[in-house]
Design a protein around this motif. Structure first.
Motif, PDB file in Angstrom:
ATOM      1  N   ASP A 334      -8.828  51.663 -25.561  1.00  0.00           N
ATOM      2  CA  ASP A 334      -8.744  50.978 -25.380  1.00  0.00           C
ATOM      3  C   ASP A 334      -7.498  50.634 -24.430  1.00  0.00           C
ATOM      4  O   ASP A 334      -7.287  51.815 -23.400  1.00  0.00           O
ATOM      5  CB  ASP A 334      -8.093  49.688 -26.988  1.00  0.00           C
ATOM      6  N   ASN A 335      -6.476  49.299 -23.735  1.00  0.00           N
ATOM      7  CA  ASN A 335      -5.546  49.577 -23.132  1.00  0.00           C
ATOM      8  C   ASN A 335      -4.411  50.125 -23.530  1.00  0.00           C
ATOM      9  O   ASN A 335      -3.442  50.603 -22.644  1.00  0.00           O
ATOM     10  CB  ASN A 335      -5.438  47.744 -22.500  1.00  0.00           C
ATOM     11  N   ALA A 336      -4.245  51.373 -24.567  1.00  0.00           N
ATOM     12  CA  ALA A 336      -3.702  51.807 -25.242  1.00  0.00           C
ATOM     13  C   ALA A 336      -3.819  53.464 -25.407  1.00  0.00           C
ATOM     14  O   ALA A 336      -2.269  53.666 -25.201  1.00  0.00           O
ATOM     15  CB  ALA A 336      -1.743  51.044 -26.416  1.00  0.00           C
ATOM     16  N   SER A 337      -4.518  53.395 -24.497  1.00  0.00           N
ATOM     17  CA  SER A 337      -5.594  54.918 -24.929  1.00  0.00           C
ATOM     18  C   SER A 337      -4.887  55.767 -24.036  1.00  0.00           C
ATOM     19  O   SER A 337      -4.535  55.690 -22.568  1.00  0.00           O
ATOM     20  CB  SER A 337      -6.937  54.969 -24.670  1.00  0.00           C
ATOM     21  N   THR A 338      -4.297  56.921 -24.755  1.00  0.00           N
ATOM     22  CA  THR A 338      -3.640  58.444 -24.019  1.00  0.00           C
ATOM     23  C   THR A 338      -4.278  59.686 -24.022  1.00  0.00           C
ATOM     24  O   THR A 338      -4.345  60.926 -23.699  1.00  0.00           O
ATOM     25  CB  THR A 338      -2.644  58.429 -24.339  1.00  0.00           C
ATOM     26  N   GLN A 339      -5.534  59.200 -24.573  1.00  0.00           N
ATOM     27  CA  GLN A 339      -7.133  60.541 -25.420  1.00  0.00           C
ATOM     28  C   GLN A 339      -8.148  60.085 -25.578  1.00  0.00           C
ATOM     29  O   GLN A 339      -8.375  59.277 -25.643  1.00  0.00           O
ATOM     30  CB  GLN A 339      -5.824  61.489 -25.837  1.00  0.00           C
ATOM     31  N   ALA A 340      -9.434  60.842 -24.482  1.00  0.00           N
ATOM     32  CA  ALA A 340     -10.534  60.718 -25.541  1.00  0.00           C
ATOM     33  C   ALA A 340     -10.848  62.137 -25.426  1.00  0.00           C
ATOM     34  O   ALA A 340     -10.760  63.387 -25.554  1.00  0.00           O
ATOM     35  CB  ALA A 340     -11.300  60.268 -24.267  1.00  0.00           C
ATOM     36  N   ASN A 341     -12.017  62.174 -26.979  1.00  0.00           N
ATOM     37  CA  ASN A 341     -12.629  63.793 -27.559  1.00  0.00           C
ATOM     38  C   ASN A 341     -13.947  63.339 -27.509  1.00  0.00           C
ATOM     39  O   ASN A 341     -14.789  62.261 -28.150  1.00  0.00           O
ATOM     40  CB  ASN A 341     -12.311  63.133 -29.134  1.00  0.00           C
ATOM     41  N   LEU A 342     -14.743  64.280 -27.027  1.00  0.00           N
ATOM     42  CA  LEU A 342     -15.987  64.311 -26.836  1.00  0.00           C
ATOM     43  C   LEU A 342     -16.742  65.109 -28.133  1.00  0.00           C
ATOM     44  O   LEU A 342     -15.854  66.742 -28.064  1.00  0.00           O
ATOM     45  CB  LEU A 342     -16.691  64.719 -25.386  1.00  0.00           C
TER      46      LEU A 342
END
Length: 521
Positions: A334-342
């Motif tokens: 979303d517009n506040a995301s600061t990380q992603a996890n695969l």
């Protein structure tokens, strides 16, 4: 043929040198810019030297592998092509990386009957120079590339049956010097085992390019490489260092390279963490199923990538893809995301993962902030250079008199520029030794000299015993994110003492890849 006595005599040594899963993934490059990326590549083993394999029902473990060799050049033994097209004629190239890989236990291998069972028998000495290949750009000629070996499992106790390797070369300058990057790229003399090997042969190459384009949205790009086996135990990769754009749908893309995914065996998955549900969600598209994501194909988005020679539908264990992460209503990012996890996982169908790229849209203010910050990982910002002597320059300055409403010239003034930014102690040391950062709850903050990392606790204990026998005092901490065991031999709140130990130990053969971890700082 490998000498069995030689292997036995060195078993106790080599089983400790590498972690159970090969080489853990680590960040390779990081960029913040307005632009886009390109991914092309091809496999290098097939059932025919020149004809494409279109039968998707054939599993790679029943094919008697032959080198693909399409260039009509007697000086090469393997070659394949891929095409870049429909990009700006002369984009500003920020980064270009070439990867190649293969399963390579012997020069050739065959399936033979031994008693009541069938066994794989290898023959021919394996060429140790797996990092030497030929590379040809559009309208160019072959050039020899000597790449960096990220990992070669040969002569180790890791992945003995098929001995995978992966290599990498930075080809940024070569592409920057081209009149156009559009055209055909050829890679030759990538090495792999011909014939039949346990699990099936696999080999190929990829070219990943990042370029600037003012018409594109601001983006964050990062690349990771390594060599890990995905088989029953999950592999997680976390992407940080970005801030999503503040409005609209957040567009995010991933690019992947892997070996030995089999289309006939279904259980391999790629998942992304969904913070709304608190669980991982499997990814898929029209050409990659949820439960058979790695399926021996080369795909871009929802289509098979055919701008290559040969354009096989079945690439026999070599997987290459670039795709957008489905993100309707910003459900995943979303517009506040600061990380992603695969997360990568498999149950029946193992595969070797060696390349991951992640790119996502970021807000403009965050981009400007990153461009103005000078750091080792920043590529797109202005370079900082050290000046040996201060330069004095003359300027003619004018001001507006508020009283008489006229412009008056002032005397020439000498303006002394700001002093060059002094590098910190850590920045200076980073030029010599790899320093990674990590947060480990409960562990004392400081710098740690890490000698090895293992996914299996027992292997970490054996490596520690080996070091104890060498009069070191090894200790272990566990990264709670992936439960890997890190074995270290020195730590201190200050960097310099640990750096001195690194200089002391780095020359030993069994410490050939030690590094420093910056923890909880």
């Amino acid at each position: 043929m490998k000498n069995l006595c030689f292997l036995i005599s060195f078993f106790l040594f080599f089983q400790f040198i590498y972690p159970q899963d090969g080489v853990p993934f680590k960040e390779n490059k990081q960029f913040y810019l307005q632009g886009n990326s390109i991914l092309i590549g091809n496999n290098i083993l097939g059932d025919d030297p020149t004809e494409p394999l279109m039968d998707i029902g054939i599993p790679n473990d029943v094919v008697k592998m032959k080198y693909i060799d399409i260039d009509n050049d007697e000086t090469t033994f393997s070659s394949s092509e891929a095409i870049i097209k429909s990009t700006p004629v002369k984009p500003k190239i920020s980064y270009a990386a070439l990867y190649w890989c293969g399963l390579y236990p012997d020069e050739k291998s065959a399936l033979r009957k031994s008693g009541n069972r069938m066994v794989h028998v290898g023959r021919g000495e394996r060429d140790a120079a797996v990092n030497s290949i030929l590379f040809k750009t559009p309208s160019g000629i072959y050039e020899t590339l000597i790449g960096k070996i990220i990992f070669d499992s040969y002569n180790t106790e890791v992945f003995k049956t098929n001995s995978p390797y992966v290599c990498y070369a930075d080809v940024t300058t070569k592409l920057q010097n081209l009149a156009t990057i559009n055209g055909t790229y050829t890679v030759a003399n990538v090495k792999a085992t011909e014939g039949e090997i346990s699990g099936g042969g696999s080999a190929g190459w990829l070219l990943y390019v990042i370029y600037e384009d003012p018409s594109e949205s601001p983006k964050y790009f990062t690349t990771y490489n390594g060599l890990v086996e995905v088989n029953k135990e999950v592999i997680d990769i976390d992407f940080k260092g970005f801030k999503s754009k503040e409005e609209g749908i957040v567009n995010t893309t991933i690019a992947l390279g892997a070996m030995e995914g089999d289309r006939k065996i279904k259980t391999d998955e790629l998942l992304i963490f969904d913070k709304k549900s608190g669980d991982y969600k499997p990814l898929s598209n029209k050409v990659r199923e949820e439960k058979n994501f790695f399926n021996s194909s080369i795909t871009m988005g929802d289509e098979f990538f055919t701008d290559r020679n040969p354009h096989s539908a079945n690439t026999l264990g070599f997987d290459l893809l670039k795709m957008e992460i489905p993100n309707p209503n910003n459900d995943l990012l979303d517009n506040a995301s600061t990380q992603a996890n695969l997360r990568f996982q498999a149950k029946a169908d193992r595969f070797y993962l060696f390349f991951v790229a992640f790119e996502t849209e970021i807000n403009k203010d965050f981009l400007e902030e990153k461009i103005n910050v000078a750091s080792d990982s920043l590529v797109s910002g202005p370079a900082i250079t050290e000046i040996s002597e201060p330069i004095v320059e003359e300027k003619k300055i004018t001001i507006i008199s508020t009283e008489k409403k006229e412009i008056k010239p002032l005397e020439k003034e000498k303006v002394v520029p700001k002093k060059p930014i002094a590098l910190s102690e850590e920045d200076k040391i980073k030029k010599e030794v790899r320093i990674q950062s990590m947060s480990v709850p409960g562990l004392a903050s400081g710098y740690y000299l890490v000698t090895n990392v293992f996914s299996v606790k027992e292997n970490a204990a054996k490596w520690s015993q080996f070091l104890t026998g060498k009069n070191y005092r090894p200790q272990i901490f566990i990264n709670s994110r992936n439960n890997w065991n890190y074995v270290y031999v020195a730590n201190n709140k200050a960097l310099l003492p640990v750096y001195e130990k690194w200089k002391e130990y780095k020359g030993f053969e069994y410490f050939k890849d030690i590094w420093i971890m910056k923890i909880n700082l």
